[in-house]
Design an enzyme around this catalytic site. Structure first.
Site, PDB file in Angstrom:
ATOM      1  CG  LEU A 257      -1.979  -0.984   1.418  1.00 61.59           C
ATOM      2  CD1 LEU A 257      -2.515  -0.980   2.845  1.00 61.59           C
ATOM      3  CD2 LEU A 257      -3.101  -0.677   0.432  1.00 61.59           C
TER       4      LEU A 257
ATOM      5  CE  LYS B 171      -0.155  -0.608   6.447  1.00 57.59           C
ATOM      6  NZ  LYS B 171       0.814  -1.345   7.241  1.00 57.59           N
TER       7      LYS B 171
HETATM    8  P1  NAD Z   1       2.521  -2.154   4.414  1.00 58.80           P
HETATM    9  O1  NAD Z   1       2.555  -2.986   5.636  1.00 58.80           O
HETATM   10  O2  NAD Z   1       2.834  -0.732   4.585  1.00 58.80           O
HETATM   11  O3  NAD Z   1       1.100  -2.255   3.687  1.00 58.80           O
HETATM   12  C1  NAD Z   1       0.608  -3.402   3.020  1.00 58.80           C
HETATM   13  C2  NAD Z   1       0.200  -4.451   3.994  1.00 58.80           C
HETATM   14  O4  NAD Z   1      -0.732  -3.902   4.897  1.00 58.80           O
HETATM   15  C3  NAD Z   1      -0.554  -5.608   3.403  1.00 58.80           C
HETATM   16  O5  NAD Z   1       0.302  -6.538   2.848  1.00 58.80           O
HETATM   17  C4  NAD Z   1      -1.277  -6.139   4.613  1.00 58.80           C
HETATM   18  O6  NAD Z   1      -0.486  -7.129   5.234  1.00 58.80           O
HETATM   19  C5  NAD Z   1      -1.359  -4.962   5.536  1.00 58.80           C
HETATM   20  N1  NAD Z   1      -2.722  -4.549   5.943  1.00 58.80           N
HETATM   21  C6  NAD Z   1      -3.091  -4.359   7.240  1.00 58.80           C
HETATM   22  N2  NAD Z   1      -4.355  -3.979   7.322  1.00 58.80           N
HETATM   23  C7  NAD Z   1      -4.842  -3.930   6.056  1.00 58.80           C
HETATM   24  C8  NAD Z   1      -6.116  -3.607   5.518  1.00 58.80           C
HETATM   25  N3  NAD Z   1      -7.144  -3.234   6.277  1.00 58.80           N
HETATM   26  N4  NAD Z   1      -6.265  -3.669   4.174  1.00 58.80           N
HETATM   27  C9  NAD Z   1      -5.230  -4.009   3.373  1.00 58.80           C
HETATM   28  N5  NAD Z   1      -3.989  -4.327   3.841  1.00 58.80           N
HETATM   29  C10 NAD Z   1      -3.801  -4.284   5.163  1.00 58.80           C
HETATM   30  O7  NAD Z   1       3.352  -2.773   3.329  1.00 58.80           O
HETATM   31  P2  NAD Z   1       4.771  -3.334   3.264  1.00 58.80           P
HETATM   32  O8  NAD Z   1       5.304  -2.769   2.019  1.00 58.80           O
HETATM   33  O9  NAD Z   1       4.826  -4.758   3.502  1.00 58.80           O
HETATM   34  O10 NAD Z   1       5.478  -2.824   4.552  1.00 58.80           O
HETATM   35  C11 NAD Z   1       6.082  -1.682   4.702  1.00 58.80           C
HETATM   36  C12 NAD Z   1       6.078  -1.422   6.183  1.00 58.80           C
HETATM   37  O11 NAD Z   1       6.728  -2.478   6.891  1.00 58.80           O
HETATM   38  C13 NAD Z   1       6.897  -0.197   6.384  1.00 58.80           C
HETATM   39  O12 NAD Z   1       6.040   0.899   6.407  1.00 58.80           O
HETATM   40  C14 NAD Z   1       7.610  -0.477   7.674  1.00 58.80           C
HETATM   41  O13 NAD Z   1       6.861   0.128   8.702  1.00 58.80           O
HETATM   42  C15 NAD Z   1       7.603  -1.955   7.819  1.00 58.80           C
HETATM   43  N6  NAD Z   1       8.964  -2.460   7.591  1.00 58.80           N
HETATM   44  C16 NAD Z   1       9.834  -2.328   8.592  1.00 58.80           C
HETATM   45  C17 NAD Z   1      11.150  -2.761   8.441  1.00 58.80           C
HETATM   46  C18 NAD Z   1      12.104  -2.637   9.569  1.00 58.80           C
HETATM   47  O14 NAD Z   1      13.273  -2.943   9.390  1.00 58.80           O
HETATM   48  N7  NAD Z   1      11.674  -2.196  10.723  1.00 58.80           N
HETATM   49  C19 NAD Z   1      11.556  -3.317   7.215  1.00 58.80           C
HETATM   50  C20 NAD Z   1      10.640  -3.431   6.196  1.00 58.80           C
HETATM   51  C21 NAD Z   1       9.342  -2.992   6.381  1.00 58.80           C
END
Ligand code: NAD
Length: 342
Positions: free
Chosen positions: A82, A124
């Site tokens: 997203l 989320k």
């Molecule tokens: P995201 O988590 O920002 O968004 C997509 C995900 O949201 C979907 O795959 C789903 O699992 C989730 N989701 C939860 N509620 C939902 C809803 N109501 N409808 C649809 N989807 C929903 O995507 P991403 O690209 O996987 O993750 C990025 C996030 O992960 C970053 O913003 C970061 O905060 C975290 N991250 C952290 C690290 C770290 O080292 N700390 C590394 C990578 C990613």
């Protein structure tokens, strides 16, 4: 080579490393807010200097590669990420505070040539995405998101999650139904698990998200069965042999009828325009600490499916949805690798 190239290369390297630690190893070493900050810095650099944006940039990719220990599942419909919007709640002027949200709504309205758009809202959930395939009403396959194109086949593990129906409710199940949602661990189950880990002298989990991911991606489903995992459905990816509701809100109602847990109604109102979205955002933020599960923001989805289809996708995310993130609640203080890492 431009002056920005070394910084872009450094950011790509850091984000690739952090992404692998988070998605593949379930053991992040930096707080999410730090990852998000670096991600946005790289995005801004690539936008200003498109020649820096290689096809292999972390800004173009979803998640991490599936682990080889699991069978791989190719998703019939890609599991995307997203786009994010952030608000600076310190700013007094609402137009400034929610500038990124206003931009999102403007893009959507422009794309649809509409004066006002109806959005379905949801928390989320801070867990991990799962795809559930039902054939003639029976759960036949479950897969993680992986890199969005292919994920890990975790059917046996998912069958141990009580919140996930093994068979759909109702007399005439669709011939095929693919449901997507989030596997997570409730705060109280996370605390209990960590207390048990301490009592056994095992390492504790950094947060419920890592506990959920580490528990689901176990090669031995008996371990998953001992962990209390929960689930909320939030999307339908495929339907055959039944009518597919024409709105996101309609999908939620149908999923509930079929026996899936969906978030309570007061947390998923359908609202109009930026005023409706920002009121929802602030309302959920006020309820955040009291919710039984962790959330890292809220999600808005254009409600009507025909309008979603009209807007389509960019490389890694739909144009018709956005995650509106909350400010970081707390920094990651103790980072511990997960004992039973897969
Ligand atoms: P995201 O988590 O920002 O968004 C997509 C995900 O949201 C979907 O795959 C789903 O699992 C989730 N989701 C939860 N509620 C939902 C809803 N109501 N409808 C649809 N989807 C929903 O995507 P991403 O690209 O996987 O993750 C990025 C996030 O992960 C970053 O913003 C970061 O905060 C975290 N991250 C952290 C690290 C770290 O080292 N700390 C590394 C990578 C990613």
């Amino acid at each position: 080579m431009t002056a920005y190239e070394p910084r872009a290369a450094e950011l790509r390297e850091l984000l690739n490393r952090y992404g692998r630690e988070y998605y593949v190893l379930d053991a992040p070493t930096v707080p999410d807010a730090e990852y998000d900050r670096l991600f946005r810095e790289l995005q801004a650099l690539e936008e200003a200097h498109p020649e820096l944006a290689g096809a292999d940039s972390p800004t173009r990719r979803v998640g991490g590669a599936p682990l080889a220990e699991f069978d791989s599942v190719t998703h019939a419909v890609p599991m995307l990420s997203l786009s994010n919007a952030f608000s600076d709640m310190q700013l007094a002027d609402p137009a400034e505070r929610h500038a990124e949200l206003i931009q999102f709504d403007e893009r959507v309205r422009k794309g649809l040539d509409a004066a006002e758009v109806e959005y379905a809202t949801e928390p989320k959930f801070d867990g991990l995405a799962i795809s559930l395939l039902y054939e003639n009403g029976v759960l036949t396959r479950a897969a993680t998101r992986g890199d969005g194109v292919a994920g890990e086949q975790v059917t046996e593990n998912v069958r141990t999650i009580r919140a996930i129906p093994l068979r759909l409710d109702g007399a005439n199940p669709p011939a095929l139904l693919e449901v997507r949602g989030e596997v997570l661990m409730l705060k109280r189950d996370f605390e209990r698990l960590n207390a048990d880990q301490v009592a056994r002298g095992d390492k504790t989990f950094a947060n419920p998200r890592n506990a959920a991911a580490g528990s689901l991606r176990q090669l031995d489903s008996r371990i998953t069965a001992q962990r209390r995992l929960s689930f909320f459905a939030y999307a339908i990816a495929q339907v055959e042999g039944a009518d597919w509701p024409d709105s996101h809100a309609g999908e939620m109602v149908w999923l509930k009828q079929l026996g899936f847990p969906v978030v309570e109604e007061s947390l998923r109102p359908v609202v109009k325009g930026v005023a409706g979205l920002s009121a929802y955002y602030e309302g959920v933020q006020a309820r955040r600490a009291g919710l039984p599960f962790e959330i890292d923001g809220v999600v808005y989805k254009v409600n009507r499916r025909v309008l979603q289809d009209a807007l389509g996708f960019v490389s890694r995310a739909p144009r018709w949805a956005i995650a509106h993130k909350f400010p970081a609640e707390e920094a990651l203080t103790v980072v511990e690798a997960i004992e039973e890492q897969v």
